[in-house]
Design a protein around this motif. Sequence first.
Motif: not given
Length: 258
Positions: A100-107, A155-157
Amino acid sequence: MTANAQSDIIRFSNVSKRFGTLTVLQDFDFTVAPGEKVSLIGPSGSGKTTVLRILMTLEPFQDGTLELGGIGYHEPGGHGPFKASERHLRQIRTQVGMVFQSFNLFPHMTVLRNVVEAPIAVLGLKREEAECRALDLLGMVGMADKKDHFPSQLSGGQQQRVAIARALAMRPRVLLFDEPTSALDPQLVGEVLGVIRSLASEHDLTMLLVTHEMRFAREVSDRVCFFDKGRIVEQGEPERIFSNPEQARTREFLQSVL
Ligand SMILES: Nc1ncnc2c1ncn2[C@@H]1O[C@H](COP(=O)(O)OP(=O)(O)OP(=O)(O)O)[C@@H](O)[C@H]1O
């Protein structure tokens, strides 16, 4: 590579998708051959993400048929918005991964746990085996040394590279990318595109990519589809679409973004 009826891994036939009174896809036909890398480009709101979300079983569709590897999304006599049981949808989902665009990892989970959870819970892998697979994949995306970090420390990347490893850990047949670099600062785009570029050389993996990165689409795709108002207006080899589009709408769009 061209798709044909025998070997298509993805087959939309006459699919219609509506949100209330808004028709997003009408009699939509679209096929993808195994191993093919296809980019969907086109104006905002034209329905590209909806195609991916339907494939990932995140959105039901109303009419027509969709098959993945010959298995229909609707079950004969199926009920509910998806016209299929949760069990049937889960079987389909194990074959498709989405980034997804917004990564959606479990924080609240470390990088390693983010990658091992689904293979353990859904595929029934032993933790040791799942960790071994995860570490290989994290190595491939250059994130093995961050395995004990939490997403907020990345980072986002880096988060997006972990998200790609997480999707691959399920060994999907089809990998979907929904604008994977559009939430990133410009200086972080290259590292994510680099990972996707190397995945594109995997012959077995079918990839469907929604992107606004036109140069990238040109470079990695076997086929580019130009979408407008829920229809594929024009499709073909990237070189032809980008250097000599036949349709005025495609030309106009490319002129506005290139
Ligand atoms: N859950 C929803 N409820 C209502 N309308 C929706 C929903 N999701 C998408 N839409 C609408 O469906 C249309 C297609 O959206 P979609 O996100 O597929 O377009 P897109 O081509 O991917 O656009 P973008 O490039 O901006 O991401 C848009 O008009 C959008 O507003």
